[in-house]
Enzyme design. Structure first.
Site, mmCIF file in Angstrom:
data_model
loop_
_atom_site.group_PDB
_atom_site.id
_atom_site.type_symbol
_atom_site.label_atom_id
_atom_site.label_comp_id
_atom_site.label_asym_id
_atom_site.label_seq_id
_atom_site.Cartn_x
_atom_site.Cartn_y
_atom_site.Cartn_z
ATOM 1 N N TYR A 48 -3.267 -6.998 10.615
ATOM 2 C CA TYR A 48 -2.236 -6.057 10.141
ATOM 3 C C TYR A 48 -0.913 -6.795 9.990
ATOM 4 C CZ TYR A 48 1.312 -2.370 10.514
ATOM 5 O OH TYR A 48 2.418 -1.557 10.308
ATOM 6 N N SER A 85 6.914 -4.092 8.431
ATOM 7 C CA SER A 85 6.991 -3.584 9.807
ATOM 8 C C SER A 85 7.788 -4.554 10.672
ATOM 9 C CB SER A 85 5.583 -3.432 10.392
ATOM 10 O OG SER A 85 5.687 -3.139 11.779
HETATM 11 N N1 LIG Z 1 5.465 4.944 11.597
HETATM 12 C C1 LIG Z 1 5.932 3.823 12.095
HETATM 13 O O1 LIG Z 1 6.435 3.786 13.221
HETATM 14 C C2 LIG Z 1 5.891 2.560 11.282
HETATM 15 C C3 LIG Z 1 6.478 1.405 11.788
HETATM 16 C C4 LIG Z 1 6.445 0.239 11.024
HETATM 17 C C5 LIG Z 1 5.847 0.248 9.767
HETATM 18 N N2 LIG Z 1 5.282 1.390 9.304
HETATM 19 C C6 LIG Z 1 4.657 1.351 7.957
HETATM 20 O O2 LIG Z 1 5.144 2.435 7.188
HETATM 21 C C7 LIG Z 1 4.119 2.926 6.329
HETATM 22 C C8 LIG Z 1 3.919 4.420 6.557
HETATM 23 O O3 LIG Z 1 3.653 4.631 7.928
HETATM 24 P P1 LIG Z 1 3.293 6.074 8.480
HETATM 25 O O4 LIG Z 1 3.667 6.095 9.900
HETATM 26 O O5 LIG Z 1 3.809 7.127 7.567
HETATM 27 O O6 LIG Z 1 1.694 5.987 8.373
HETATM 28 P P2 LIG Z 1 0.640 7.179 8.254
HETATM 29 O O7 LIG Z 1 -0.642 6.645 8.780
HETATM 30 O O8 LIG Z 1 1.195 8.423 8.843
HETATM 31 O O9 LIG Z 1 0.537 7.385 6.669
HETATM 32 C C9 LIG Z 1 -0.051 6.426 5.837
HETATM 33 C C10 LIG Z 1 -0.534 7.096 4.580
HETATM 34 O O10 LIG Z 1 -1.239 6.104 3.800
HETATM 35 C C11 LIG Z 1 -2.453 6.690 3.339
HETATM 36 N N3 LIG Z 1 -3.493 5.668 3.148
HETATM 37 C C12 LIG Z 1 -4.199 4.996 4.092
HETATM 38 N N4 LIG Z 1 -5.101 4.195 3.526
HETATM 39 C C13 LIG Z 1 -4.962 4.342 2.190
HETATM 40 C C14 LIG Z 1 -5.627 3.783 1.054
HETATM 41 N N5 LIG Z 1 -6.630 2.896 1.187
HETATM 42 N N6 LIG Z 1 -5.234 4.186 -0.181
HETATM 43 C C15 LIG Z 1 -4.234 5.079 -0.330
HETATM 44 N N7 LIG Z 1 -3.580 5.654 0.692
HETATM 45 C C16 LIG Z 1 -3.938 5.276 1.938
HETATM 46 C C17 LIG Z 1 -2.857 7.677 4.426
HETATM 47 O O11 LIG Z 1 -3.768 8.647 3.930
HETATM 48 C C18 LIG Z 1 -1.513 8.249 4.829
HETATM 49 O O12 LIG Z 1 -1.150 9.366 4.068
HETATM 50 C C19 LIG Z 1 2.866 2.116 6.661
HETATM 51 O O13 LIG Z 1 2.753 1.070 5.716
HETATM 52 C C20 LIG Z 1 3.149 1.566 8.036
HETATM 53 O O14 LIG Z 1 2.457 0.382 8.309
HETATM 54 C C21 LIG Z 1 5.290 2.537 10.029
#
Ligand SMILES: NC(=O)c1ccc[n+]([C@@H]2O[C@H](COP(=O)([O-])OP(=O)(O)OC[C@H]3O[C@@H](n4cnc5c(N)ncnc54)[C@H](O)[C@@H]3O)[C@@H](O)[C@H]2O)c1
Length: 239
Positions: A147, A133
């Site tokens: 986090y 991130s």
């Molecule tokens: N969306 C953003 O703006 C953003 C920015 C920076 C980093 N990220 C990173 O990108 C990745 C995806 O983000 P996103 O926005 O799609 O998140 P999201 O919350 O929409 O999706 C995350 C997915 O991970 C699954 N998950 C959660 N806990 C779990 C576990 N214990 N075992 C298996 N699966 C699990 C959830 O069910 C979900 O489907 C994450 O690692 C997040 O930290 C996202």
């Protein structure tokens, strides 16, 4: 594709399947992952869904075994799933909060990587991508330091693994997304103006991350290893 049930993981899964890849969507929300996989199959793609709890090493090992039995080989691992941008104030972080985030957002990515390595090493080919991130360089008013610690750990994993695995034909890279907007778990409405104020290019949606993964998995990425890719819409500069 970990965390393939929604958000960035769903978009990458759909994007890779549309290009002809066989995609295993693994997630703690099996019903949602299965509905995405069914949709991909309905559109003519090849996708399966599998349960995993990233925080549980046995669950990860059993998921990887099932995926290998079903699909034969694992060409690429996208370590994307987990608990996104969890809130948490330093004064309130207890052992449960800390352990949950480290287990899910750092250890889980390592368990997945460790479990796929024998298959990749045996074939002398593999691609591993971590989803960190951009916030690890910026912090946030309410975002949990636990986090950020977990996500920063993924940079260390990328560098350490890349240096040890390149000679086995396995390339390891890391993406640093900026805020995509409401593409998965909804954002806290109070955070929206804060992000937009520091982020003139606005929210990027999931497509820039789909394109980045394609770049790394395609031959365009064959000379790219140990890289920390800034895909943040200008939120990070010079990194
Ligand atoms: N969306 C953003 O703006 C953003 C920015 C920076 C980093 N990220 C990173 O990108 C990745 C995806 O983000 P996103 O926005 O799609 O998140 P999201 O919350 O929409 O999706 C995350 C997915 O991970 C699954 N998950 C959660 N806990 C779990 C576990 N214990 N075992 C298996 N699966 C699990 C959830 O069910 C979900 O489907 C994450 O690692 C997040 O930290 C996202």
């Amino acid at each position: 594709m970990t965390g393939g049930a929604q958000g960035i993981g769903e978009a990458i899964g759909r994007g890779l399947a549309a290009q002809g890849a066989t995609v295993a969507l693994v997630d703690i929300d099996l019903d949602l992952a299965e509905s995405v996989a069914a949709d991909i199959r309905h559109a003519g793609g090849d996708a399966t869904a599998h349960f995993v709890d990233l925080a549980d090493r046995d669950s990860v090992n059993s998921m990887v075994e099932t995926v290998l039995q079903r699909h034969g080989n694992i060409h690429a691992l996208i370590n994307n799933g987990g608990l996104d941008a969890q809130p948490g104030l330093a004064s309130d972080i207890d052992a449960t909060h800390w352990n949950t985030l480290i287990d899910t957002d750092l250890s889980g990515q390592w368990w997945c990587t460790q479990a796929v390595l024998p298959n990749m090493k045996a074939r002398g080919y593999g691609r591993i991508i971590f989803m960190s991130s951009s916030s690890i360089y910026i912090g946030g008013r309410t975002i949990s330091p636990a986090y950020l610690a977990a996500k920063a750990g993924l940079v260390g994993l990328t560098v350490g693994l890349a240096s040890q695995l390149e000679e086995s034909g396995i390339l390891v890279n890391c993406l640093m997304p900026g805020p995509t907007g409401n593409t998965g778990t909804p954002m806290d409405p109070e955070d929206v103006p804060v992000y937009l104020a520091e982020h003139p290019l606005g929210f990027g949606g999931t497509q820039p991350l789909v394109d980045s993964v394609r770049y790394l998995l395609d031959s365009t990425g064959d000379w790219v290893s140990g890289a920390i890719h800034n895909v943040s819409g200008g939120r990070l500069r010079g990194r």
